[in-house]
Write a protein that holds these residues in place. Structure first.
Motif, PDB file in Angstrom:
ATOM      1  N   PHE A 149      24.077 -16.631 106.106  1.00 29.00           N
ATOM      2  CA  PHE A 149      24.936 -15.616 105.675  1.00 29.00           C
ATOM      3  C   PHE A 149      25.559 -16.223 104.552  1.00 29.00           C
ATOM      4  N   ALA A 150      25.701 -15.836 103.250  1.00 27.82           N
ATOM      5  CA  ALA A 150      26.492 -15.640 102.242  1.00 27.82           C
ATOM      6  C   ALA A 150      27.505 -14.777 101.415  1.00 27.82           C
ATOM      7  N   VAL A 151      28.390 -14.840 100.687  1.00 26.16           N
ATOM      8  CA  VAL A 151      28.190 -13.431  99.854  1.00 26.16           C
ATOM      9  C   VAL A 151      29.830 -13.740  98.680  1.00 26.16           C
ATOM     10  N   ASP A 152      29.673 -13.415  97.586  1.00 27.55           N
ATOM     11  CA  ASP A 152      30.429 -13.817  96.717  1.00 27.55           C
ATOM     12  C   ASP A 152      31.430 -12.125  96.921  1.00 27.55           C
ATOM     13  N   PRO A 191      25.398  -9.821  98.553  1.00 29.17           N
ATOM     14  CA  PRO A 191      25.365 -10.813  99.815  1.00 29.17           C
ATOM     15  C   PRO A 191      23.838 -11.309 100.776  1.00 29.17           C
ATOM     16  N   TYR A 192      24.339 -12.434 101.691  1.00 26.69           N
ATOM     17  CA  TYR A 192      22.184 -12.793 100.802  1.00 26.69           C
ATOM     18  C   TYR A 192      22.265 -14.125 102.927  1.00 26.69           C
ATOM     19  N   THR A 193      21.735 -12.769 103.354  1.00 21.80           N
ATOM     20  CA  THR A 193      21.202 -13.295 104.912  1.00 21.80           C
ATOM     21  C   THR A 193      19.853 -14.281 105.077  1.00 21.80           C
ATOM     22  N   GLY A 240      29.787 -11.295 108.562  1.00 18.10           N
ATOM     23  CA  GLY A 240      30.603 -11.488 108.138  1.00 18.10           C
ATOM     24  C   GLY A 240      31.196 -10.970 106.998  1.00 18.10           C
TER      25      GLY A 240
END
Length: 83
Positions: free
Chosen positions: A2-5, A20-22, A35
């Motif tokens: 998982f990532a998010v700016d 957001p990216y999963t 997250g």
């Protein structure tokens, strides 16, 4: 997984999340919700927003993760402090 700016402005007491990216195999497992909750815990006392509009298919996600969150992850333009 998982990532998010994100950006925060302590002066305005606001935070903005974007993109957001999963990974596909982990979607719908609660990872994004966890997250975002961890991010809120690391940056307490902020109202949380997004910068852009929400895709139609992601509206339900934002509605759910925004419950009880100041700002509710609703779209809000950035303040002049973070330009």
């Amino acid at each position: 997984m998982f990532a998010v700016d994100y950006q925060v402005c302590r002066r305005c007491q606001r935070g903005w999340v974007e993109q957001p990216y999963t990974l596909l195999e982990y979607q719908r497992c609660g990872l994004a919700s966890a997250g975002l909750a961890a991010l809120r815990q690391e940056q307490p006392g902020l109202a949380w927003h997004t910068l852009g509009g929400h895709f139609a298919e992601s509206k339900a996600f934002w509605d759910v993760v925004g419950v009880g969150v100041p700002g509710g992850y609703r779209q809000h333009p950035p303040c002049a402090h973070i330009g």
